[in-house]
Design a protein around this motif. Structure first.
Motif, PDB file in Angstrom:
ATOM      1  N   ARG A   1       1.469   2.177  -4.707  1.00 40.05           N
ATOM      2  CA  ARG A   1       0.472   1.572  -3.839  1.00 40.05           C
ATOM      3  C   ARG A   1       0.350   0.059  -4.003  1.00 40.05           C
ATOM      4  O   ARG A   1      -0.588  -0.542  -3.490  1.00 40.05           O
ATOM      5  CB  ARG A   1      -0.911   2.204  -4.112  1.00 40.05           C
ATOM      6  CG  ARG A   1      -0.991   3.696  -3.842  1.00 40.05           C
ATOM      7  CD  ARG A   1      -0.974   3.985  -2.354  1.00 40.05           C
ATOM      8  NE  ARG A   1      -1.154   5.397  -2.063  1.00 40.05           N
ATOM      9  CZ  ARG A   1      -0.159   6.259  -1.877  1.00 40.05           C
ATOM     10  NH1 ARG A   1       1.093   5.826  -1.949  1.00 40.05           N
ATOM     11  NH2 ARG A   1      -0.388   7.528  -1.610  1.00 40.05           N
ATOM     12  N   ARG A   2       1.262  -0.573  -4.711  1.00 42.15           N
ATOM     13  CA  ARG A   2       1.142  -2.013  -4.975  1.00 42.15           C
ATOM     14  C   ARG A   2       2.423  -2.735  -4.583  1.00 42.15           C
ATOM     15  O   ARG A   2       3.517  -2.328  -4.967  1.00 42.15           O
ATOM     16  CB  ARG A   2       0.843  -2.266  -6.466  1.00 42.15           C
ATOM     17  CG  ARG A   2      -0.505  -1.744  -6.918  1.00 42.15           C
ATOM     18  CD  ARG A   2      -0.580  -1.649  -8.434  1.00 42.15           C
ATOM     19  NE  ARG A   2      -0.307  -2.930  -9.075  1.00 42.15           N
ATOM     20  CZ  ARG A   2      -0.046  -3.063 -10.373  1.00 42.15           C
ATOM     21  NH1 ARG A   2      -0.007  -1.991 -11.152  1.00 42.15           N
ATOM     22  NH2 ARG A   2       0.173  -4.246 -10.897  1.00 42.15           N
TER      23      ARG A   2
ATOM     24  N   ARG B   1       0.033  -5.618   6.004  1.00 39.24           N
ATOM     25  CA  ARG B   1      -1.431  -5.676   6.079  1.00 39.24           C
ATOM     26  C   ARG B   1      -1.998  -4.388   6.690  1.00 39.24           C
ATOM     27  O   ARG B   1      -2.986  -3.829   6.185  1.00 39.24           O
ATOM     28  CB  ARG B   1      -1.855  -6.896   6.899  1.00 39.24           C
ATOM     29  CG  ARG B   1      -3.352  -7.165   6.863  1.00 39.24           C
ATOM     30  CD  ARG B   1      -3.710  -8.419   7.648  1.00 39.24           C
ATOM     31  NE  ARG B   1      -3.093  -9.613   7.082  1.00 39.24           N
ATOM     32  CZ  ARG B   1      -3.582 -10.282   6.038  1.00 39.24           C
ATOM     33  NH1 ARG B   1      -4.691  -9.865   5.452  1.00 39.24           N
ATOM     34  NH2 ARG B   1      -2.978 -11.365   5.591  1.00 39.24           N
TER      35      ARG B   1
ATOM     36  N   TRP C   1      -0.540  -1.458   6.714  1.00 35.79           N
ATOM     37  CA  TRP C   1      -0.313  -0.386   5.725  1.00 35.79           C
ATOM     38  C   TRP C   1      -1.402  -0.411   4.657  1.00 35.79           C
ATOM     39  O   TRP C   1      -1.945   0.642   4.295  1.00 35.79           O
ATOM     40  CB  TRP C   1       1.067  -0.564   5.095  1.00 35.79           C
ATOM     41  CG  TRP C   1       1.318   0.293   3.892  1.00 35.79           C
ATOM     42  CD1 TRP C   1       1.729   1.598   3.884  1.00 35.79           C
ATOM     43  CD2 TRP C   1       1.177  -0.094   2.521  1.00 35.79           C
ATOM     44  NE1 TRP C   1       1.855   2.050   2.589  1.00 35.79           N
ATOM     45  CE2 TRP C   1       1.522   1.031   1.729  1.00 35.79           C
ATOM     46  CE3 TRP C   1       0.798  -1.282   1.893  1.00 35.79           C
ATOM     47  CZ2 TRP C   1       1.485   1.001   0.340  1.00 35.79           C
ATOM     48  CZ3 TRP C   1       0.765  -1.322   0.505  1.00 35.79           C
ATOM     49  CH2 TRP C   1       1.105  -0.193  -0.259  1.00 35.79           C
ATOM     50  N   ALA C   2      -1.725  -1.590   4.160  1.00 36.70           N
ATOM     51  CA  ALA C   2      -2.737  -1.696   3.109  1.00 36.70           C
ATOM     52  C   ALA C   2      -4.108  -1.265   3.618  1.00 36.70           C
ATOM     53  O   ALA C   2      -4.880  -0.623   2.892  1.00 36.70           O
ATOM     54  CB  ALA C   2      -2.790  -3.131   2.579  1.00 36.70           C
TER      55      ALA C   2
ATOM     56  N   THR D   1      -4.127   2.564   3.784  1.00 39.12           N
ATOM     57  CA  THR D   1      -3.729   3.287   2.576  1.00 39.12           C
ATOM     58  C   THR D   1      -4.776   3.126   1.487  1.00 39.12           C
ATOM     59  O   THR D   1      -4.983   2.014   0.988  1.00 39.12           O
ATOM     60  CB  THR D   1      -2.371   2.768   2.061  1.00 39.12           C
ATOM     61  OG1 THR D   1      -1.409   2.846   3.118  1.00 39.12           O
ATOM     62  CG2 THR D   1      -1.889   3.569   0.864  1.00 39.12           C
TER      63      THR D   1
ATOM     64  N   ALA E   1      -4.521   0.825  -1.869  1.00 40.49           N
ATOM     65  CA  ALA E   1      -3.353  -0.053  -1.768  1.00 40.49           C
ATOM     66  C   ALA E   1      -3.727  -1.487  -2.101  1.00 40.49           C
ATOM     67  O   ALA E   1      -4.842  -1.948  -1.832  1.00 40.49           O
ATOM     68  CB  ALA E   1      -2.756   0.014  -0.370  1.00 40.49           C
ATOM     69  N   SER E   2      -2.758  -2.211  -2.663  1.00 38.57           N
ATOM     70  CA  SER E   2      -2.939  -3.619  -2.960  1.00 38.57           C
ATOM     71  C   SER E   2      -1.674  -4.359  -2.559  1.00 38.57           C
ATOM     72  O   SER E   2      -0.573  -4.008  -3.012  1.00 38.57           O
ATOM     73  CB  SER E   2      -3.220  -3.839  -4.449  1.00 38.57           C
ATOM     74  OG  SER E   2      -3.431  -5.208  -4.727  1.00 38.57           O
ATOM     75  N   ALA E   3      -1.817  -5.361  -1.708  1.00 42.44           N
ATOM     76  CA  ALA E   3      -0.668  -6.127  -1.232  1.00 42.44           C
ATOM     77  C   ALA E   3      -0.964  -7.617  -1.363  1.00 42.44           C
ATOM     78  O   ALA E   3      -2.050  -8.079  -1.000  1.00 42.44           O
ATOM     79  CB  ALA E   3      -0.362  -5.777   0.225  1.00 42.44           C
TER      80      ALA E   3
ATOM     81  N   SER F   1      -2.761  -7.739  -8.392  1.00 40.93           N
ATOM     82  CA  SER F   1      -2.709  -6.514  -7.592  1.00 40.93           C
ATOM     83  C   SER F   1      -3.210  -5.297  -8.372  1.00 40.93           C
ATOM     84  O   SER F   1      -3.611  -4.301  -7.776  1.00 40.93           O
ATOM     85  CB  SER F   1      -1.285  -6.262  -7.095  1.00 40.93           C
ATOM     86  OG  SER F   1      -0.430  -5.840  -8.147  1.00 40.93           O
TER      87      SER F   1
ATOM     88  N   THR G   1      -7.804  -4.501  -4.407  1.00 38.93           N
ATOM     89  CA  THR G   1      -7.259  -3.699  -3.317  1.00 38.93           C
ATOM     90  C   THR G   1      -7.303  -4.521  -2.039  1.00 38.93           C
ATOM     91  O   THR G   1      -7.947  -5.569  -1.969  1.00 38.93           O
ATOM     92  CB  THR G   1      -8.042  -2.390  -3.127  1.00 38.93           C
ATOM     93  OG1 THR G   1      -9.422  -2.710  -2.904  1.00 38.93           O
ATOM     94  CG2 THR G   1      -7.912  -1.494  -4.346  1.00 38.93           C
TER      95      THR G   1
ATOM     96  N   CYS H   1      -5.347  -6.634   1.145  1.00 31.91           N
ATOM     97  CA  CYS H   1      -4.190  -7.490   1.367  1.00 31.91           C
ATOM     98  C   CYS H   1      -4.625  -8.943   1.390  1.00 31.91           C
ATOM     99  O   CYS H   1      -5.578  -9.304   2.086  1.00 31.91           O
ATOM    100  CB  CYS H   1      -3.517  -7.117   2.689  1.00 31.91           C
ATOM    101  SG  CYS H   1      -2.018  -8.053   3.060  1.00 31.91           S
TER     102      CYS H   1
END
Length: 343
Positions: A117-118, A160, A162-163, A166, A169-171, A249, A253, A255
């Motif tokens: 998730r990162r 972005r 996706w994050a 999700t 998630a961390s982007a 990250s 969480t 983006c």
């Protein structure tokens, strides 16, 4: 931490790999060696006395990518793999979209399947396009002016979205300005496969005798000496920014887009003079007409990187030129002239 690195044998990827290994992380590199060399991986192993898993593969191959992620089961991904030449992107745009956009979508799908998730993404200040104001901050409008920049902007948007969709998630989208320089050992550095698209590797090849002279495109800009001004960042500083982004990250969480630069502009003539001092010889240069699309100045606002990542650039233009010359003078033909993977 287990880190999956796409494009880890490339210029920025290999320097980041050295930092990751030196910090004790376990790394799997996924690279097709289209614009890189497995010799860089061998040298990263030597520099760190650490092993790295290496998989030869293309991010357009969704099955191979998914299998590699499933096998390695990473905690995080650093995504460098992509095509990056502005001029070339005008000539073969579909390949750029297939690699930079579809490849990123393949990677995110493989991450989902592997439960990762990162992600830290190699983006570019090219996404900003023409400057509406300077310095560029992360709120500047996104208006890329070429296919390469548009693929980076689209990949950012995919990540972005996706994050957002999700959970947990961390982007981090790192928008590089102009990476230059090399590892202080001289063992890894920038090795363009064809004619360099960027200023410093071209200057380096003139200095080492591979090219006759440098063309300076325009000397009538509204800058200190009339030549274009850019924000150059040492690749070692850039590698450190990736480690800081990975650490960020792990505690955040969502983006975030973050500029990676020095906040200072250096003109073409200033960089050439610094390189002459580093190599101890003159750089043959001639003034040529301006190139379409070039702007007078481009440099980053860096406050967000300092605030969120606790990172700022530490190395200056003299460090950039000295390290580049050490790499180029000790490897005049880049990695191609080596004899054996561990040379």
């Amino acid at each position: 931490m287990k880190v999956f690195v796409t494009g880890g044998a490339g210029y920025i990827g290999s320097h980041t790999l050295v930092r990751l290994l030196a910090a004790g992380h376990d790394v799997c590199v996924f690279d097709n060696y289209a614009n890189s060399s497995p010799v860089a991986l061998a040298r990263a192993r030597q520099l760190t006395n650490r092993e790295v898993v290496a998989v030869e593969g293309d991010i357009r191959d969704s099955d191979a990518l998914a299998q590699s992620l499933a096998d390695f089961a990473p905690d995080a991904v650093v995504h460098f793999a992509g095509l990056k030449a502005v001029g070339e992107s005008n000539d073969i745009p579909l390949l750029y979209y297939q690699t930079n956009v579809t490849g990123t979508m393949n990677l995110l799908a493989a991450m989902d399947a592997a439960g990762c998730r990162r992600i830290v993404f190699s983006s570019s200040a090219t996404v900003y396009g023409e400057a509406q104001y300077l310095p560029f901050d992360e709120e500047h409008p996104i208006a890329p002016t070429n296919p390469y920049g548009r693929t980076k902007a689209m990949a950012e948007g995919v990540i972005r979205d996706w994050a957002t969709a999700t959970p947990d998630a961390s982007a981090v989208l790192l928008r590089y300005f102009n990476p230059v320089g090399a590892h202080e050992s001289g063992r890894i550095g920038e090795d363009p496969q064809d004619t360099p698209n960027n200023l410093m590797p071209f200057v380096a090849q003139v200095a080492v005798g591979r090219r006759a002279r440098l063309s300076i495109f325009g000397d009538d800009y509204d800058t200190r000496d009339g030549t274009g001004e850019r924000d150059y960042i040492h690749v070692v500083d850039l590698a450190a920014a990736h480690l800081a982004a990975l650490e960020y990250s792990a505690r955040a969480t969502g983006c975030e887009a973050i500029n990676v630069g020095t906040g200072q502009g250096i003109t073409v003539k200033e960089l050439v003079a610094a390189y002459e001092a580093a190599c101890g010889r003159p750089i043959a240069a001639e003034i040529a007409p301006r190139r379409p699309g070039d702007v007078a100045s481009s440099y980053a606002a860096t406050a967000k990187a300092e605030r969120l990542l606790g990172w700022q650039a530490a190395l200056d233009v003299d460090d950039m030129c000295r390290s580049s010359w050490k790499w180029q003078s000790e490897n005049p033909q880049g990695y191609d002239a080596t004899t054996g993977a561990g040379a």
